[in-house]
Scaffold this active site. Structure first.
Site, PDB file in Angstrom:
ATOM      1  N   TYR A  53       1.211  -1.124  -0.152  1.00 39.02           N
ATOM      2  CA  TYR A  53       0.316  -0.331   0.598  1.00 39.02           C
ATOM      3  C   TYR A  53       0.928   1.257  -0.446  1.00 39.02           C
ATOM      4  O   TYR A  53       0.239   2.291  -0.574  1.00 39.02           O
ATOM      5  CB  TYR A  53      -0.742  -0.310   1.157  1.00 39.02           C
ATOM      6  N   ARG A 236     -18.003   9.255   6.462  1.00 32.56           N
ATOM      7  CA  ARG A 236     -17.656   7.990   6.373  1.00 32.56           C
ATOM      8  C   ARG A 236     -17.560   7.226   7.381  1.00 32.56           C
ATOM      9  O   ARG A 236     -17.732   6.176   7.618  1.00 32.56           O
ATOM     10  CB  ARG A 236     -17.376   7.777   5.420  1.00 32.56           C
TER      11      ARG A 236
HETATM   12  N1  LIG Z   1      -5.225  -9.135   1.140  1.00 33.20           N
HETATM   13  C1  LIG Z   1      -6.055  -8.123   0.079  1.00 33.20           C
HETATM   14  O1  LIG Z   1      -5.484  -8.619  -1.236  1.00 33.20           O
HETATM   15  C2  LIG Z   1      -7.053  -6.768   0.092  1.00 33.20           C
HETATM   16  C3  LIG Z   1      -7.671  -6.421  -1.206  1.00 33.20           C
HETATM   17  C4  LIG Z   1      -8.438  -5.793  -1.133  1.00 33.20           C
HETATM   18  C5  LIG Z   1      -8.472  -4.428   0.250  1.00 33.20           C
HETATM   19  N2  LIG Z   1      -8.032  -5.179   1.032  1.00 33.20           N
HETATM   20  C6  LIG Z   1      -8.516  -4.398   2.606  1.00 33.20           C
HETATM   21  O2  LIG Z   1      -9.529  -4.331   2.772  1.00 33.20           O
HETATM   22  C7  LIG Z   1      -9.888  -2.849   3.278  1.00 33.20           C
HETATM   23  C8  LIG Z   1     -11.208  -2.369   2.251  1.00 33.20           C
HETATM   24  O3  LIG Z   1     -11.898  -2.833   1.434  1.00 33.20           O
HETATM   25  P1  LIG Z   1     -11.388  -1.741  -0.558  1.00 33.20           P
HETATM   26  O4  LIG Z   1     -10.766  -0.576   0.748  1.00 33.20           O
HETATM   27  O5  LIG Z   1     -11.186  -2.798  -1.123  1.00 33.20           O
HETATM   28  O6  LIG Z   1     -13.403  -2.027  -0.098  1.00 33.20           O
HETATM   29  P2  LIG Z   1     -14.331  -1.117   0.732  1.00 33.20           P
HETATM   30  O7  LIG Z   1     -13.961  -0.765   2.040  1.00 33.20           O
HETATM   31  O8  LIG Z   1     -15.220  -2.306   0.386  1.00 33.20           O
HETATM   32  O9  LIG Z   1     -14.803   0.439   0.079  1.00 33.20           O
HETATM   33  C9  LIG Z   1     -14.110   1.644  -0.600  1.00 33.20           C
HETATM   34  C10 LIG Z   1     -14.984   1.990  -1.218  1.00 33.20           C
HETATM   35  O10 LIG Z   1     -16.516   2.250  -0.280  1.00 33.20           O
HETATM   36  C11 LIG Z   1     -16.710   4.111   0.068  1.00 33.20           C
HETATM   37  N3  LIG Z   1     -17.507   4.456   1.493  1.00 33.20           N
HETATM   38  C12 LIG Z   1     -16.819   4.068   2.422  1.00 33.20           C
HETATM   39  N4  LIG Z   1     -17.501   4.298   3.669  1.00 33.20           N
HETATM   40  C13 LIG Z   1     -18.943   4.114   2.474  1.00 33.20           C
HETATM   41  C14 LIG Z   1     -20.081   4.250   3.366  1.00 33.20           C
HETATM   42  N5  LIG Z   1     -20.562   4.670   4.146  1.00 33.20           N
HETATM   43  N6  LIG Z   1     -21.012   4.400   2.271  1.00 33.20           N
HETATM   44  C15 LIG Z   1     -20.947   3.882   0.811  1.00 33.20           C
HETATM   45  N7  LIG Z   1     -20.183   3.952   0.182  1.00 33.20           N
HETATM   46  C16 LIG Z   1     -18.815   3.852   1.545  1.00 33.20           C
HETATM   47  C17 LIG Z   1     -15.539   4.281   0.017  1.00 33.20           C
HETATM   48  O11 LIG Z   1     -15.106   5.656  -0.683  1.00 33.20           O
HETATM   49  P3  LIG Z   1     -14.212   6.745   0.089  1.00 33.20           P
HETATM   50  O12 LIG Z   1     -13.063   6.306   0.707  1.00 33.20           O
HETATM   51  O13 LIG Z   1     -14.480   7.670  -1.187  1.00 33.20           O
HETATM   52  O14 LIG Z   1     -15.225   7.742   1.257  1.00 33.20           O
HETATM   53  C18 LIG Z   1     -14.274   3.525  -0.926  1.00 33.20           C
HETATM   54  O15 LIG Z   1     -14.787   4.072  -2.681  1.00 33.20           O
HETATM   55  C19 LIG Z   1      -8.565  -2.455   1.675  1.00 33.20           C
HETATM   56  O16 LIG Z   1      -8.199  -0.402   2.695  1.00 33.20           O
HETATM   57  C20 LIG Z   1      -7.426  -2.678   2.402  1.00 33.20           C
HETATM   58  O17 LIG Z   1      -6.797  -2.728   4.056  1.00 33.20           O
HETATM   59  C21 LIG Z   1      -6.880  -6.270   1.146  1.00 33.20           C
END
Ligand SMILES: NC(=O)c1ccc[n+]([C@@H]2O[C@H](COP(=O)([O-])OP(=O)(O)OC[C@H]3O[C@@H](n4cnc5c(N)ncnc54)[C@H](OP(=O)(O)O)[C@@H]3O)[C@@H](O)[C@H]2O)c1
Length: 261
Positions: A53, A236
Site C-alpha cells: 500500500y 463515512r
Molecule cells: N488482502 C487483500 O488482498 C486486500 C484486497 C483489497 C482490500 N484489502 C483491505 O481491505 C480494505 C477495504 O477494502 P477496499 O478498500 O477494497 O473496499 P471497501 O472498504 O469495500 O470500499 C471502499 C470504498 O467504499 C466507499 N465507502 C466507504 N464507506 C462508505 C459508506 N458508508 N457508504 C458508501 N460508500 C462507502 C469508499 O469511498 P471513500 O473512501 O471515498 O469514502 C471507497 O470508495 C482495504 O482498504 C485494505 O485494507 C485487502
C-alpha cells in the site's frame, strides 16, 4: 468489550483482534495520515496496511500522533508475494516505516506464485512471530486447500485468512471451513462487493435507523467475522465505526446471508 474497548476475537497466542478495523488501501500520503488519524479518533482500534500500500510510514505516524497507547491499537501489515526469500528484510522494513518494534498481525498478502514456495514462506512468518516481530501470523487470499497445506506441513494454523467477503459472497460452507480449523475469517472490500441499494439491506437499515453500509458491517461482526472498511471521507469514517448501538435479529441475519445465493 475488553481493555481494547471494542468487541474482539481471540487469536492463538492469546492475541485479541478487534472485529472492526480500518482499511487503508489507497489511503496514501498526507490524506492517508489524516484519514488514519480521523479513524483512530472515531474509535477504530485496528488498522490494516500492507507493504504494497506504500503508506506504512503515514499509518505509523498517525498511530503515534493519535496519543493512544501502542497496546491499544492493533496493527496488521502484509508480505507482498514477490518477496520470497526476503521475508525477514521485508518485515524489518515494515517495522522501520511504521516506527514500531512489532506488529500485531503479519499476513502473506497472496499465495506465492510457485506452490513450492508456500511452506518455506510460512515457516519464515512463524520464525518472525517466534522472534517477537509480530504477535500473530496469517495469510490472505488463501483457499481452504492452501490453508490445509500449511497446517499439515507445520502443525501451525494461520491465525487469520483475509479474503474478499460481503453479503453477496456469503458462503456458509467456506465460513465453517475456517471455523473448523480455528482460522479467523477476515473480510475485505465489504462495500465494493455489495449493492448498498439492495432492498433487503435498505429495509433492515430503515428498521434500525442506520445506513445499509452500517448493516453490512454489523452483519460481519455478528457472524464473528473481522471487517476492515476503507473510507477517506470523514463522515463515512465516523458512521462506519458507529455500529455498536444496534444488532441484527436472527431473521435479519438469515435474510442477509441469503444474498449470497
Ligand atoms: N488482502 C487483500 O488482498 C486486500 C484486497 C483489497 C482490500 N484489502 C483491505 O481491505 C480494505 C477495504 O477494502 P477496499 O478498500 O477494497 O473496499 P471497501 O472498504 O469495500 O470500499 C471502499 C470504498 O467504499 C466507499 N465507502 C466507504 N464507506 C462508505 C459508506 N458508508 N457508504 C458508501 N460508500 C462507502 C469508499 O469511498 P471513500 O473512501 O471515498 O469514502 C471507497 O470508495 C482495504 O482498504 C485494505 O485494507 C485487502
Amino acid at each position: 468489550m475488553d481493555t481494547l474497548d471494542q468487541p474482539t476475537v481471540l487469536l492463538s497466542g492469546d492475541v485479541r483482534m478487534p472485529l472492526l478495523g480500518y482499511g487503508t488501501w489507497q489511503a496514501t500520503g498526507e490524506a492517508g495520515h489524516a484519514a488514519v488519524l480521523a479513524a483512530l479518533d472515531a474509535g477504530y482500534r485496528h488498522v490494516d496496511t500492507a507493504t504494497m500500500y506504500g503508506n506504512e510510514a503515514e499509518v505509523g505516524r498517525a498511530v503515534r500522533d493519535s496519543g493512544l497507547r501502542r497496546e491499544d491499537v492493533f496493527v496488521t501489515t502484509k508480505l507482498p508475494p514477490d518477496r520470497v526469500g526476503r521475508e525477514r528484510e521485508t518485515i524489518e522494513a515494515s517495522l522501520r516505516a511504521l516506527g514500531l518494534d512489532h506488529v500485531d498481525l503479519w499476513l502473506i498478502h497472496w499465495p506465492p506464485s510457485a506452490a513450492s514456495d508456500s511452506i518455506p514462506v510460512w515457516r519464515e512468518l512463524l520464525a518472525a512471530r517466534d522472534e517477537g516481530l509480530t504477535r500473530a501470523v496469517g495469510v490472505s487470499n488463501y483457499g481452504t486447500a492452501q490453508l490445509d497445506e500449511l497446517i499439515q506441513a507445520t502443525g501451525e494454523v494461520p491465525a487469520v485468512n483475509q479474503i474478499r467477503w460481503g453479503p453477496a459472497l456469503y458462503d456458509r460452507r467456506r465460513h465453517a471451513e475456517h471455523r473448523d480449523r480455528g482460522v479467523v475469517l477476515e473480510g475485505y472490500s465489504p462495500f465494493k462487493t455489495t449493492d448498498l441499494s439492495d432492498p433487503v439491506l435498505t429495509r433492515i437499515a430503515a428498521a434500525h435507523d442506520v445506513s445499509p453500509a452500517q448493516v453490512v458491517l454489523r452483519w460481519h461482526v455478528d457472524h464473528g467475522i473481522v471487517v476492515i472498511p476503507k473510507s477517506v471521507t470523514p463522515e463515512r469514517i465516523r458512521t462506519n465505526a458507529d455500529i455498536w448501538g444496534f444488532s441484527l435479529t436472527a431473521e435479519e441475519m438469515r435474510d442477509i446471508d441469503a444474498l449470497g445465493g
